[in-house]
Write an enzyme that holds these catalytic residues in place. Structure first.
Site, PDB file in Angstrom:
ATOM      1  N   LYS A 119       0.842  -1.172  -0.139  1.00  0.00           N
ATOM      2  CA  LYS A 119      -0.220  -0.038   0.046  1.00  0.00           C
ATOM      3  C   LYS A 119       0.676   1.203  -0.021  1.00  0.00           C
ATOM      4  CE  LYS A 119      -3.768  -2.586  -0.115  1.00  0.00           C
ATOM      5  NZ  LYS A 119      -2.982  -3.793  -0.409  1.00  0.00           N
ATOM      6  N   GLY A 122      -9.040  -5.596   2.345  1.00  0.00           N
ATOM      7  CA  GLY A 122     -10.176  -6.255   2.993  1.00  0.00           C
ATOM      8  C   GLY A 122     -10.302  -5.665   4.238  1.00  0.00           C
ATOM      9  N   GLY A 123      -9.755  -4.656   4.541  1.00  0.00           N
ATOM     10  CA  GLY A 123     -10.019  -4.100   5.777  1.00  0.00           C
ATOM     11  C   GLY A 123      -9.281  -4.777   6.956  1.00  0.00           C
ATOM     12  N   GLU A 143      -2.118   6.967   7.514  1.00  0.00           N
ATOM     13  CA  GLU A 143      -2.878   7.735   6.853  1.00  0.00           C
ATOM     14  C   GLU A 143      -3.723   8.740   7.613  1.00  0.00           C
ATOM     15  OE1 GLU A 143      -3.740   5.615   2.687  1.00  0.00           O
ATOM     16  OE2 GLU A 143      -5.282   5.732   4.159  1.00  0.00           O
ATOM     17  N   HIS A 165     -16.658   5.786   0.507  1.00  0.00           N
ATOM     18  CA  HIS A 165     -15.928   4.850  -0.161  1.00  0.00           C
ATOM     19  C   HIS A 165     -16.437   4.482  -1.451  1.00  0.00           C
ATOM     20  CE1 HIS A 165     -13.039   1.122   0.288  1.00  0.00           C
ATOM     21  NE2 HIS A 165     -13.526   1.367  -1.112  1.00  0.00           N
ATOM     22  N   GLU A 215      -9.597   2.394  -5.543  1.00  0.00           N
ATOM     23  CA  GLU A 215     -10.418   2.807  -4.393  1.00  0.00           C
ATOM     24  C   GLU A 215      -9.979   3.973  -4.007  1.00  0.00           C
ATOM     25  OE1 GLU A 215     -10.950  -0.291  -1.509  1.00  0.00           O
ATOM     26  OE2 GLU A 215     -11.816  -1.756  -2.931  1.00  0.00           O
ATOM     27  N   GLU A 230      -6.385   2.447  -2.414  1.00  0.00           N
ATOM     28  CA  GLU A 230      -5.616   1.293  -2.784  1.00  0.00           C
ATOM     29  C   GLU A 230      -6.193   1.015  -4.323  1.00  0.00           C
ATOM     30  OE1 GLU A 230      -6.376  -2.001  -0.325  1.00  0.00           O
ATOM     31  OE2 GLU A 230      -8.289  -1.763   0.163  1.00  0.00           O
ATOM     32  N   ARG A 279      -7.572  -7.764  -8.920  1.00  0.00           N
ATOM     33  CA  ARG A 279      -8.382  -8.936  -9.325  1.00  0.00           C
ATOM     34  C   ARG A 279      -9.637  -8.451  -9.670  1.00  0.00           C
ATOM     35  NH1 ARG A 279     -11.251  -8.403  -4.733  1.00  0.00           N
ATOM     36  NH2 ARG A 279     -10.149  -7.832  -2.754  1.00  0.00           N
TER      37      ARG A 279
END
Length: 446
Positions: free
Chosen positions: A117, A164-165, A200, A208, A275, A288, A292
């Site tokens: 990231k 995925g958090g 961040e 989002h 995103e 990010e 995929r």
């Protein structure tokens, strides 16, 4: 190489989705399965199925050697990873390529760069894409405190290899930051095999919003508009929709253009998602890139008419994208409801077990992506997602009404699911208005 046979390195609804796309393209599909999935739908529908190990994901779907052995023994010449599992593991993508197989996705080095990231932020900055104020990778807790003083509280501690958090912790003070850095590092090491973290700035009540991109090996990069994924619980998406409600047209254009610029900068190939966080002033920031196909790709397919998985296969086969940017339109509105085997009334506790009865909704504008049938046993070894209900209508109000109708028809007996949560969400005025943000579910009581 011309692809003739695809090994689908996944399970459940996404494996079945890829198998169907292969059949429509005239490709032979090869499923893989663990002990727990011997009777699963993706196994029954594939042209061939190969057993790869025990029920534990670590001893089956996360075992690169077992997957490559399955590809060799079946004669597959390509590997589609779906999402989750090894789909964003650059070492697996490289191993597939080194074995002389076609990887249905971006090159391994692109996965590696965008999977880190901190490195992805640098790529975005080079592409002129705004990023959330933050830090480089942190060498120590003291470095984190110093960086927070420069960035300003509140901050988020984030896993550099995350997604995925997972591996994210908020902090509003030096003392809290010192504590949560260690927590984030432990979770990151467990989930991603790396404890590297960075900071961040935490934006208050953001949306989002993500942009779907497609790129081929002939220099074409296009976007397929945006999805709003702000309905989240503990940073896990619950409901997604396209287009993003209330998004200013100028912001939409700038965000989509930024996503295309980033994909060009990194040399992207295939389907990917960029995103962003969107603040209340209309400013957006890159967070990010998912290298995929996304869980929520059906809403984009419904509003654009594109088959994203079929396009993945075309690009992997060396073909140019069959559509130009000016040929991709966004029509109507679509919502996707993630149906998880979880109990919302019991803090979303996973609920594996036998599905004793199942009735799926249908009718105009209703799509259900699932591999679940009555009598199936939901195993405890994998992600709890068992289905995705997606609806489309000419406008958002009609899509919400169609979602209510479809959810009322949807019956799962034997195990609790998140269907009751979705029914309640569509009765909430904030959700109906589309003004919710990523903090909405924090105060939502079941």
């Amino acid at each position: 190489m011309t692809i003739s046979s695809v090994l689908v390195a996944n399970r459940g609804e996404i494996a079945l989705r890829v198998i169907r796309a292969c059949r429509e393209r005239g490709l032979r599909s090869v499923a893989v399965y663990s002990d727990a999935d011997a009777g699963a739908a993706h196994v029954r529908h594939a042209d061939q199925a190969v057993h790869i190990g025990k029920s534990s994901a670590a001893k089956s779907y996360l075992d690169p050697d077992a997957l490559l052995a399955a590809a060799r023994s079946s004669g597959a010449d390509a590997v589609h990873p779906g999402y989750g599992f090894l789909s964003e593991r650059s070492s697996f993508a490289q191993a597939v390529t080194d074995a002389g197989l076609v990887w249905v996705g971006p090159p391994a080095d692109v996965i590696a760069r965008m999977g880190d990231k901190a490195a992805a932020r640098a790529v975005a900055a080079r592409a002129g894409v705004p990023v959330v104020p933050g830090s480089d990778e942190l060498a120590s807790v003291d470095d984190a405190v110093s960086a927070a003083a420069r960035i300003g509280y509140p901050v988020l501690v984030k896993a550099a290899a995350g997604g995925g958090g997972r591996g994210i912790r908020p902090a509003a003070s030096d003392d809290e930051l010192r504590r949560v850095v260690a927590e984030a590092q432990r979770e990151a090491a467990s989930a991603f095999g790396s404890d590297v973290v960075y900071l961040e700035r935490a934006l208050p009540h953001p949306k989002h919003v993500e942009v779907q991109v497609l790129a081929d090996t002939h220099g074409s990069v296009v976007h397929c508009y945006e999805r709003d994924c702000s309905m989240q619980r503990r940073r896990q998406k619950v409901l997604e929709e396209a287009p993003a409600p209330g998004l200013d047209p100028g912001v939409r254009t700038a965000m989509c253009d930024a996503a295309v610029s980033l994909a060009r900068e990194v040399g992207y190939v295939g389907a990917g998602t960029v995103e962003f966080l969107l603040d209340g002033e209309g400013e957006f920031f890159f967070i990010e890139m998912n290298t995929r196909i996304q869980v929520e790709h059906p809403v984009t397919e419904l509003v654009t008419g594109l088959d994203l998985v079929a396009l993945q296969l075309r690009v992997a086969d060396g073909e140019p994208l069959p559509v130009r940017q000016d040929e991709i339109a966004c029509r109507g509105a679509a919502l996707e409801f993630r149906v998880n085997a979880e109990d919302p009334a019991d803090d979303f506790l996973p609920t594996p077990g036998e599905v004793t009865a199942l009735e799926l909704p249908g009718g105009p504008g209703v799509r259900v992506d699932t591999a679940l049938a009555a009598g199936d046993v939901i195993p405890p070894f994998y992600d709890s997602l068992v289905a995705k209900l997606a609806v489309w209508a000419p406008d958002r109000d009609a899509a919400v009404a169609r979602g209510r109708r479809a959810l009322a028809e949807y019956t799962v007996e034997g195990v609790p699911t998140t269907i009751p949560l979705h029914r309640r969400l569509l009765d909430d005025p904030t959700v109906v208005a589309g003004t919710y943000d990523i903090t909405f579910l924090e105060g939502f009581a079941m």
